[in-house]
Design a protein around this motif. Structure first.
Motif, PDB file in Angstrom:
ATOM      1  N   LEU A   1      -4.206 -11.854   3.578  1.00 20.91           N
ATOM      2  CA  LEU A   1      -3.742 -12.527   4.797  1.00 20.91           C
ATOM      3  C   LEU A   1      -4.876 -13.104   5.652  1.00 20.91           C
ATOM      4  O   LEU A   1      -4.676 -13.418   6.822  1.00 20.91           O
TER       5      LEU A   1
ATOM      6  N   LYS B   1     -12.746  -8.863  16.670  1.00 23.98           N
ATOM      7  CA  LYS B   1     -12.172  -8.158  15.521  1.00 23.98           C
ATOM      8  C   LYS B   1     -11.579  -6.849  15.980  1.00 23.98           C
ATOM      9  O   LYS B   1     -12.277  -5.939  16.375  1.00 23.98           O
ATOM     10  N   GLU B   2     -10.239  -6.809  15.925  1.00 26.00           N
ATOM     11  CA  GLU B   2      -9.560  -5.637  16.472  1.00 26.00           C
ATOM     12  C   GLU B   2      -9.380  -4.537  15.445  1.00 26.00           C
ATOM     13  O   GLU B   2      -9.318  -3.360  15.799  1.00 26.00           O
ATOM     14  N   ILE B   3      -9.250  -4.910  14.171  1.00 27.28           N
ATOM     15  CA  ILE B   3      -8.909  -3.901  13.166  1.00 27.28           C
ATOM     16  C   ILE B   3      -9.733  -4.072  11.878  1.00 27.28           C
ATOM     17  O   ILE B   3     -10.243  -5.150  11.599  1.00 27.28           O
TER      18      ILE B   3
ATOM     19  N   PRO C   1     -11.053  -9.955   0.857  1.00 31.71           N
ATOM     20  CA  PRO C   1      -9.622  -9.973   1.122  1.00 31.71           C
ATOM     21  C   PRO C   1      -9.213  -9.107   2.313  1.00 31.71           C
ATOM     22  O   PRO C   1      -9.691  -7.989   2.465  1.00 31.71           O
ATOM     23  N   ASN C   2      -8.379  -9.669   3.156  1.00 34.63           N
ATOM     24  CA  ASN C   2      -7.795  -8.985   4.314  1.00 34.63           C
ATOM     25  C   ASN C   2      -8.822  -8.468   5.324  1.00 34.63           C
ATOM     26  O   ASN C   2      -8.529  -7.569   6.102  1.00 34.63           O
ATOM     27  N   GLN C   3     -10.002  -9.054   5.326  1.00 35.15           N
ATOM     28  CA  GLN C   3     -10.990  -8.663   6.336  1.00 35.15           C
ATOM     29  C   GLN C   3     -10.755  -9.386   7.657  1.00 35.15           C
ATOM     30  O   GLN C   3     -11.178  -8.933   8.706  1.00 35.15           O
ATOM     31  N   HIS C   4     -10.125 -10.565   7.568  1.00 33.21           N
ATOM     32  CA  HIS C   4      -9.875 -11.324   8.795  1.00 33.21           C
ATOM     33  C   HIS C   4      -8.400 -11.228   9.194  1.00 33.21           C
ATOM     34  O   HIS C   4      -7.632 -12.162   8.988  1.00 33.21           O
ATOM     35  N   THR C   5      -8.029 -10.100   9.713  1.00 27.24           N
ATOM     36  CA  THR C   5      -6.642  -9.959  10.167  1.00 27.24           C
ATOM     37  C   THR C   5      -6.628  -9.321  11.551  1.00 27.24           C
ATOM     38  O   THR C   5      -7.658  -8.852  12.044  1.00 27.24           O
ATOM     39  N   SER C   6      -5.469  -9.340  12.159  1.00 24.92           N
ATOM     40  CA  SER C   6      -5.264  -8.690  13.454  1.00 24.92           C
ATOM     41  C   SER C   6      -3.790  -8.322  13.503  1.00 24.92           C
ATOM     42  O   SER C   6      -3.003  -8.792  12.687  1.00 24.92           O
TER      43      SER C   6
ATOM     44  N   LEU D   1      -0.982 -10.224  11.206  1.00 20.17           N
ATOM     45  CA  LEU D   1      -0.225  -9.402  10.240  1.00 20.17           C
ATOM     46  C   LEU D   1       1.268  -9.425  10.545  1.00 20.17           C
ATOM     47  O   LEU D   1       2.074  -8.928   9.766  1.00 20.17           O
TER      48      LEU D   1
ATOM     49  N   HIS E   1      -7.949  -3.481  -1.222  1.00 23.01           N
ATOM     50  CA  HIS E   1      -8.185  -4.824  -0.694  1.00 23.01           C
ATOM     51  C   HIS E   1      -6.933  -5.612  -0.349  1.00 23.01           C
ATOM     52  O   HIS E   1      -6.951  -6.452   0.540  1.00 23.01           O
ATOM     53  N   TYR E   2      -5.880  -5.371  -1.118  1.00 20.73           N
ATOM     54  CA  TYR E   2      -4.716  -6.252  -1.038  1.00 20.73           C
ATOM     55  C   TYR E   2      -3.431  -5.512  -0.697  1.00 20.73           C
ATOM     56  O   TYR E   2      -3.277  -4.337  -1.012  1.00 20.73           O
ATOM     57  N   PHE E   3      -2.505  -6.281  -0.100  1.00 17.73           N
ATOM     58  CA  PHE E   3      -1.123  -5.832  -0.035  1.00 17.73           C
ATOM     59  C   PHE E   3      -0.519  -6.093  -1.406  1.00 17.73           C
ATOM     60  O   PHE E   3      -0.830  -7.110  -2.023  1.00 17.73           O
ATOM     61  N   LYS E   4       0.361  -5.182  -1.857  1.00 15.78           N
ATOM     62  CA  LYS E   4       1.024  -5.415  -3.135  1.00 15.78           C
ATOM     63  C   LYS E   4       2.500  -5.618  -2.874  1.00 15.78           C
ATOM     64  O   LYS E   4       3.116  -4.822  -2.152  1.00 15.78           O
ATOM     65  N   VAL E   5       3.050  -6.641  -3.464  1.00 16.39           N
ATOM     66  CA  VAL E   5       4.484  -6.899  -3.311  1.00 16.39           C
ATOM     67  C   VAL E   5       5.090  -7.146  -4.686  1.00 16.39           C
ATOM     68  O   VAL E   5       4.370  -7.425  -5.650  1.00 16.39           O
TER      69      VAL E   5
ATOM     70  N   VAL F   1     -10.090  -3.518   7.507  1.00 16.98           N
ATOM     71  CA  VAL F   1      -9.224  -3.740   6.347  1.00 16.98           C
ATOM     72  C   VAL F   1      -8.325  -2.523   6.134  1.00 16.98           C
ATOM     73  O   VAL F   1      -7.122  -2.660   5.898  1.00 16.98           O
TER      74      VAL F   1
ATOM     75  N   ALA G   1       6.239 -13.895   0.622  1.00 13.55           N
ATOM     76  CA  ALA G   1       5.445 -12.678   0.801  1.00 13.55           C
ATOM     77  C   ALA G   1       4.166 -12.905   1.606  1.00 13.55           C
ATOM     78  O   ALA G   1       3.666 -11.988   2.239  1.00 13.55           O
TER      79      ALA G   1
ATOM     80  N   LEU H   1      -0.411  -9.949  -5.408  1.00 16.77           N
ATOM     81  CA  LEU H   1      -1.343  -9.439  -4.408  1.00 16.77           C
ATOM     82  C   LEU H   1      -1.424 -10.419  -3.243  1.00 16.77           C
ATOM     83  O   LEU H   1      -1.437 -11.636  -3.440  1.00 16.77           O
ATOM     84  N   ILE H   2      -1.475  -9.855  -2.031  1.00 10.11           N
ATOM     85  CA  ILE H   2      -1.446 -10.706  -0.845  1.00 10.11           C
ATOM     86  C   ILE H   2      -2.737 -10.532  -0.039  1.00 10.11           C
ATOM     87  O   ILE H   2      -3.146  -9.414   0.262  1.00 10.11           O
TER      88      ILE H   2
ATOM     89  N   MET I   1      -1.551 -13.989  -4.862  1.00 15.27           N
ATOM     90  CA  MET I   1      -2.139 -14.083  -6.199  1.00 15.27           C
ATOM     91  C   MET I   1      -1.178 -13.456  -7.197  1.00 15.27           C
ATOM     92  O   MET I   1      -0.838 -12.279  -7.075  1.00 15.27           O
TER      93      MET I   1
ATOM     94  N   VAL J   1       6.254 -12.199  -7.318  1.00 12.32           N
ATOM     95  CA  VAL J   1       7.015 -13.359  -6.877  1.00 12.32           C
ATOM     96  C   VAL J   1       7.132 -14.282  -8.074  1.00 12.32           C
ATOM     97  O   VAL J   1       6.137 -14.813  -8.550  1.00 12.32           O
TER      98      VAL J   1
END
Lengths: 489, 97
Positions: free
Chosen positions: A152, B69-71, A41-46, A50, B86-90, B73, A92, A149-150, A140, B93
């Motif tokens: 991206l 890959k710039e950044i 999760p969230n390993q492929h972001t920039s 984001l 691992h996750y964003f929490k919101v 986790v 979200a 849980l998000i 999720m 929903v």
């Protein structure tokens, strides 16, 4: 819900599909983070995917190339002047609060896909448009008791959305259309075609109208159909539901529906009043995209031979039926296997039968691809020749020799035939002996035959097969049998 | 065009803003001023003038399909008010899509 058959027969189903095809590029549509499936999760972001403030999107060339390829393969007009638009909504897993898509100037318009059926005429399904856009992330809702849980990773993954005209008239046609899109995308190598992983997703706009009516009925949009089977189930369910409502004198609410794969039913996700107001406007962060004729011409020249062209060639050059040719071309790898096979045999029809028959069944059962078939094409061709020369009968070749070849691909065919005792070595005297025995066993059937009931021939042949343990050439046996029966008259 | 309270509510909802009753009157006045200004601009005859979307004339600003890959986790999650490893929490929903 029960609707009488006579009521259903009064109505016609009208379906248009919106198909999202995830493009198999290395990177996302507007940023350089990986677009591949399956990372943590969230390993492929920039910063761009984001949606961080101050970041700017930059278009991936490959996405344009793939979208135009799809357009060319589906007979679309390619728009030279392209731009992107913002589609605004809050969710979200949509970090920017808008999705970048193409609203007013989609890259491809006015195409069609040709559907092939076994027992009815071909049908053209018109394509209204194909546009490029970015995917959203994933939410999720059931992993954590208090929060959603998000992830991206998928945010910004390139998609093309293929929008059909409402030309589809049955669940079968819808399935054939989606299959065809998948097939073309796989031939073009622009999408892996994996529906379970969501690489191809489908929304269906479904309405019904009285047969012969000129105008369309109110339509419902069923979202997120993730398999061809569920697409068909949702369409059939909606057809019954909508007809039942109309027959009861009610009207169809123009709603967005959700299909529940567990119950097979649809339910209202959003009513028309709750419909989103997307407030599209031009995306000022991306400069316009102008496609040159020469660039498009080069892409056209680089297209591989597509299923449609292949089907035509197989029919013209190898004398295959359109239906068989269609089955052979569903997967590019299978078509390539067939073409390799016929470099070893000139019995094109038998080669087609082997490929779409026993070989395809074997692949389906083991859920493997044709590249993993242990038996070489040259060996299959050898088997075809043995059948043609009356050395083994076709049933024994399919049911006994082929499975043996799969188990022992290195063993020579002759050796396996010998070991399995399949070689037709029965001479004519032995064969006549079997025939005489068979006829002697059913004297009453012989009488029936003489009275003109030719159908009993099958019974005699079966008996001869049994007595000879299949080691006879059916053609010779049939000929001798008829001679014998005629002589008995 | 004159705005009314219903329009304010609709726009506030689209922007996910809570507008207190006490704020309405001023908002209404401000927004009507903006619209009046736009109406003034509308007096100009713009027949045959293409809408201005882009501030430069450049076209086809594209990049190659090459991964960068710039950044990490951790960096991706760092600015979020709520997150785990691992996750964003919101906020949950409710309506499931």
């Amino acid at each position: 819900m029960k609707t009488s058959q006579s009521a259903l027969h009064k109505y016609e189903l009208v379906v248009g599909l919106e198909v999202h095809v995830q493009l198999s590029t290395q990177t996302k549509i507007f940023s350089s983070d990986p677009a591949s499936f399956g990372a943590g999760p969230n390993q492929h972001t920039s910063p761009v995917s984001l949606g961080l403030p101050g970041t700017l999107p930059m278009l991936n060339k490959k996405v344009v190339e793939y979208a135009v390829k799809m357009g060319l393969a589906t007979h679309c007009h390619i728009n030279r002047e392209n731009r992107f638009d913002r589609k605004n909504y809050f969710y979200a897993d949509l970090p920017k609060g808008y999705q970048i898509t193409q609203d007013e100037a989609p890259v491809c318009v006015n195409g069609y896909i040709q559907l092939v059926f076994k027992d009815k005429e071909d049908k053209k399904i018109r394509i209204n448009r194909i546009h490029m856009e970015e995917d959203a992330g994933k939410s999720m809702h059931d992993k954590d008791p208090r929060y959603s849980l998000i992830d991206l990773n998928r945010a910004g993954v390139p998609l093309i959305e293929i929008v059909s005209e409402p030309d589809i008239r049955s669940a079968e046609e819808a399935a054939a259309y989606l299959t065809e899109i998948r097939k073309i995308a796989r031939y073009l190598d622009i999408c892996d075609g994996n529906m379970e992983e969501g690489s191809i997703r489908c929304d269906a706009n479904i309405s019904v109208r009285l047969k012969g009516a000129e105008t369309y009925g109110n339509r419902c949009e069923v979202k997120n159909l993730n398999s061809i089977r569920n697409l068909q189930r949702a369409i059939n369910y909606e057809f019954q539901r909508q007809v039942a409502l109309l027959e009861a004198g009610e009207t169809i609410g123009q709603n967005t529906l959700n299909f529940d794969a567990a119950t097979g039913k649809t339910s209202v996700l959003r009513s028309k009043e709750m419909a989103y107001d997307y407030r599209y406007f031009p995306e000022p962060d991306l400069q316009p995209l102008v496609l040159e004729d020469s660039w498009i011409d080069n892409l056209l020249k680089s297209l591989p031979e597509l299923p449609e062209q292949r089907i035509a060639r197989y029919m013209a050059d190898y004398g295959l039926s359109e239906y068989d040719a269609n089955l052979l071309t569903i997967e590019r790898e299978v078509a390539e296997f067939y073409e390799e096979l016929i470099t070893h045999t000139s019995n094109y029809k038998a080669a087609a039968n082997w490929t779409i028959g026993p070989i395809q069944s074997y692949l389906n059962e083991g859920n493997t691809s044709i590249s993993e078939l242990p038996v070489k094409t040259s060996v299959i061709a050898q088997v075809i020749a043995l059948v043609d020369n009356g050395k083994i009968n076709n049933t024994a070749a399919v049911q006994q020799l082929f499975p043996a070849l799969i188990r022992q691909p290195e063993t020579p065919v002759e050796r396996l035939m010998h070991d399995l005792n399949l070689l037709i070595d029965t001479n004519e005297d032995e064969l006549l002996q079997f025939i005489n025995e068979a006829l002697a066993q059913y004297p009453d059937k012989v009488v029936e035959y003489n009275k003109g009931k030719k159908g009993v021939l099958g019974l005699f042949m079966g008996e001869v097969m049994k007595r000879s343990k299949g080691k006879i050439d059916p053609k010779t046996a049939n000929k001798l049998m008829v001679q014998k029966l005629e002589a008995l008259k | 065009m004159k705005l009314d309270n219903a329009t304010i509510d609709k726009i506030a909802h689209l922007a996910r803003l809570n507008v207190a009753d006490s704020e309405r009157e001023n908002l209404l006045k401000d927004m009507n001023n903006i619209l009046n200004f736009m109406e003034k601009l509308n007096e100009l005859d713009t027949t045959g003038v293409e809408p201005l979307i882009y501030l430069t004339d450049s076209v086809n600003v594209c990049r190659e399909d090459v991964v960068n890959k710039e950044i990490t986790v951790e960096e991706a999650l760092r600015n979020a008010p709520l997150h785990d490893e691992h996750y964003f929490k919101v906020a949950k929903v409710i309506h499931k899509q």
